[in-house]
Enzyme design. Structure first.
Site, PDB file in Angstrom:
ATOM      1  N   ARG A 101       0.880  -1.183   0.000  1.00  0.00           N
ATOM      2  CA  ARG A 101       0.000   0.000   0.000  1.00  0.00           C
ATOM      3  C   ARG A 101       0.909   1.222   0.000  1.00  0.00           C
ATOM      4  NH1 ARG A 101      -5.393   1.279   3.499  1.00  0.00           N
ATOM      5  NH2 ARG A 101      -6.140  -0.170   1.930  1.00  0.00           N
ATOM      6  N   HIS A 128      -7.429   0.846  -6.400  1.00  0.00           N
ATOM      7  CA  HIS A 128      -7.643  -0.016  -5.229  1.00  0.00           C
ATOM      8  C   HIS A 128      -8.324  -1.312  -5.700  1.00  0.00           C
ATOM      9  CE1 HIS A 128      -7.887  -1.300  -1.231  1.00  0.00           C
ATOM     10  NE2 HIS A 128      -8.740  -0.455  -0.699  1.00  0.00           N
ATOM     11  N   GLN A 131     -10.036  -3.991  -3.296  1.00  0.00           N
ATOM     12  CA  GLN A 131     -11.342  -3.548  -2.816  1.00  0.00           C
ATOM     13  C   GLN A 131     -12.431  -3.913  -3.819  1.00  0.00           C
ATOM     14  OE1 GLN A 131     -12.327  -1.972   0.151  1.00  0.00           O
ATOM     15  NE2 GLN A 131     -14.309  -2.507  -0.710  1.00  0.00           N
ATOM     16  N   ASP A 220     -17.565   6.692  -1.300  1.00  0.00           N
ATOM     17  CA  ASP A 220     -16.290   6.588  -0.567  1.00  0.00           C
ATOM     18  C   ASP A 220     -16.040   7.965   0.059  1.00  0.00           C
ATOM     19  OD1 ASP A 220     -13.775   5.868   0.378  1.00  0.00           O
ATOM     20  OD2 ASP A 220     -12.775   5.978  -1.578  1.00  0.00           O
ATOM     21  N   CYS A 260     -16.651   1.438   0.735  1.00  0.00           N
ATOM     22  CA  CYS A 260     -15.474   0.591   0.973  1.00  0.00           C
ATOM     23  C   CYS A 260     -14.978   0.682   2.414  1.00  0.00           C
ATOM     24  CB  CYS A 260     -14.368   0.951  -0.013  1.00  0.00           C
ATOM     25  SG  CYS A 260     -13.825   2.664   0.155  1.00  0.00           S
ATOM     26  N   ARG A 288     -13.839  -9.035   2.042  1.00  0.00           N
ATOM     27  CA  ARG A 288     -12.413  -8.818   1.725  1.00  0.00           C
ATOM     28  C   ARG A 288     -11.587 -10.072   2.028  1.00  0.00           C
ATOM     29  NH1 ARG A 288     -10.273  -3.601   1.247  1.00  0.00           N
ATOM     30  NH2 ARG A 288      -8.450  -4.789   0.624  1.00  0.00           N
TER      31      ARG A 288
HETATM   32  N1   CP Z   1     -11.377  -0.422   2.404  1.00  0.00           N
HETATM   33  C1   CP Z   1     -10.109  -0.457   2.822  1.00  0.00           C
HETATM   34  O1   CP Z   1      -9.169  -0.663   2.056  1.00  0.00           O
HETATM   35  O2   CP Z   1      -9.965  -0.221   4.153  1.00  0.00           O
HETATM   36  P1   CP Z   1      -8.587  -0.030   4.915  1.00  0.00           P
HETATM   37  O3   CP Z   1      -8.031   1.307   4.540  1.00  0.00           O
HETATM   38  O4   CP Z   1      -8.969  -0.118   6.363  1.00  0.00           O
HETATM   39  O5   CP Z   1      -7.648  -1.139   4.518  1.00  0.00           O
HETATM   40  N1  NVA Z   2     -10.197   6.487  -1.238  1.00  0.00           N
HETATM   41  C1  NVA Z   2      -9.816   6.070   0.102  1.00  0.00           C
HETATM   42  C2  NVA Z   2      -9.979   4.604   0.226  1.00  0.00           C
HETATM   43  C3  NVA Z   2      -9.643   4.037   1.576  1.00  0.00           C
HETATM   44  C4  NVA Z   2      -9.803   2.557   1.635  1.00  0.00           C
HETATM   45  C5  NVA Z   2      -8.380   6.479   0.366  1.00  0.00           C
HETATM   46  O1  NVA Z   2      -7.535   6.334  -0.538  1.00  0.00           O
HETATM   47  O2  NVA Z   2      -8.093   6.958   1.466  1.00  0.00           O
END
Ligand code: CP
Ligand code: NVA
Length: 302
Positions: A101, A128, A131, A220, A260, A288
């Site tokens: 990440r 993502h 997700q 989101d 999400c 997930r």
């Molecule tokens: N939806 C998602 O990716 O959540 P986190 O940021 O908690 O991993």
């Molecule tokens: N769009 C959000 C998703 C988190 C899972 C972010 O990038 O923070």
């Protein structure tokens, strides 16, 4: 040859279908099940916070019989300036797959091109995909199909929106995105998706127009991780983009609500909708685990 999963685009519709079916099998299976990845090790490098992605991957890895190594960048030499390429080469000699990440999508592409083991995108600023595998599993479970399902995405044209666009294109969902001016999804992602889509993928301005024929209403956060400086400006732009009971009245009666997570209750979505009868948000989060298992099994047992 190793396969990476950096975007939804990396898999064909048939491969996505197989992953979704396998995820549902994992969900329905009772007991500990087989351990196809016994003796393997997977690294998780996280440069941003995570609850669902980190924990679902760690649990999935354990349930498949493998071992996980969590690395916060500040605790490894990558955080002190060791290059992405050198880190990728070295970690590939210990591990059977690496889940990352990070911020810029180019950073994970650089990592993947220097790694000799599968690299999985656990979120970048642009995509993502993990997700969206769980999102598509949830829609398949609730609506019985993906092809022809109308999805309304109301909010920021962010990483989740970009991956949803690719998912819709691959699997034949119609996707109506309502985004304020200047917050549209990535133009290149949209263009590529439209070229191969057999469904409608449209960017609109008006939330009610997008929600109009929706089977699924998705949102989101308005401010993604790393965008905190833009928060004040964005709050003003998004004031009409909340998913609330009045907006849901425009959607089909049996429409489901997705997010999400993490959510900012009272901003992009009200608690009444999030905890209401149409919400599948917590099942979506639970899914997930199963999509991570199916993904790891596919990439790492090859
Ligand atoms: N939806 C998602 O990716 O959540 P986190 O940021 O908690 O991993
Ligand atoms: N769009 C959000 C998703 C988190 C899972 C972010 O990038 O923070």
């Amino acid at each position: 040859m190793k396969r990476d999963f950096l975007t939804i685009w990396d898999f064909s519709p048939q491969e996505i279908q197989r992953i979704l079916e396998r995820s549902i099998e994992f969900k329905n299976s009772k007991g500990p099940g087989a351990c196809p990845l016994i003796g393997k090790s997977f690294g998780l490098i996280f440069e941003k916070a995570s609850t669902r992605t980190r924990v679902s991957f760690e649990a999935a890895i354990y349930q498949l019989g493998a071992h996980s190594v969590y690395m916060n960048t500040s605790e490894i030499q990558l955080g002190r300036g060791e290059t992405v390429a050198d880190t990728a080469r070295v970690l590939s000699s210990y591990l059977d797959g690496i889940i990352i990440r990070t911020y810029g999508h180019e950073r994970i592409q650089d990592f993947a091109s220097n790694a000799s083991v599968p690299v999985i995108n656990a979120l970048t600023d642009r995509h993502h995909p993990c997700q969206v595998l769980a999102d598509m599993m949830t829609i398949l479970e609730k609506k019985g199909r993906l092809e022809g399902v109308n999805v309304a995405y109301i909010g920021d044209g962010n990483n989740v929106a970009n991956s949803l666009i690719e998912g819709a294109s691959r699997m034949g969902m119609n996707l109506y995105l309502a985004c304020p001016e200047g917050c549209e999804p990535d133009a290149a992602v949209l263009e590529a998706a439209r070229q191969t889509a057999r469904s409608e993928i449209m960017v609109l301005r008006e939330p009610r127009e997008a929600a109009g024929r929706a089977d699924v209403v998705y949102t989101d956060v308005w401010v993604s991780m790393g965008q905190e400086k833009k928060a004040e400006d964005k709050m003003k732009k998004f004031s009409n983009y909340q998913i609330n009971e009045s907006l849901m009245a425009c959607a089909r009666k049996d429409a489901i609500v997705m997010h999400c997570l993490p959510a900012h209750r009272g901003q992009e979505i009200t608690s009444a909708v999030m905890d209401g009868p149409g919400s599948v948000i917590f099942e979506q989060a639970a899914n997930r685990l199963y999509t991570e298992k199916a993904l790891l099994e596919m990439l790492a047992s090859a």
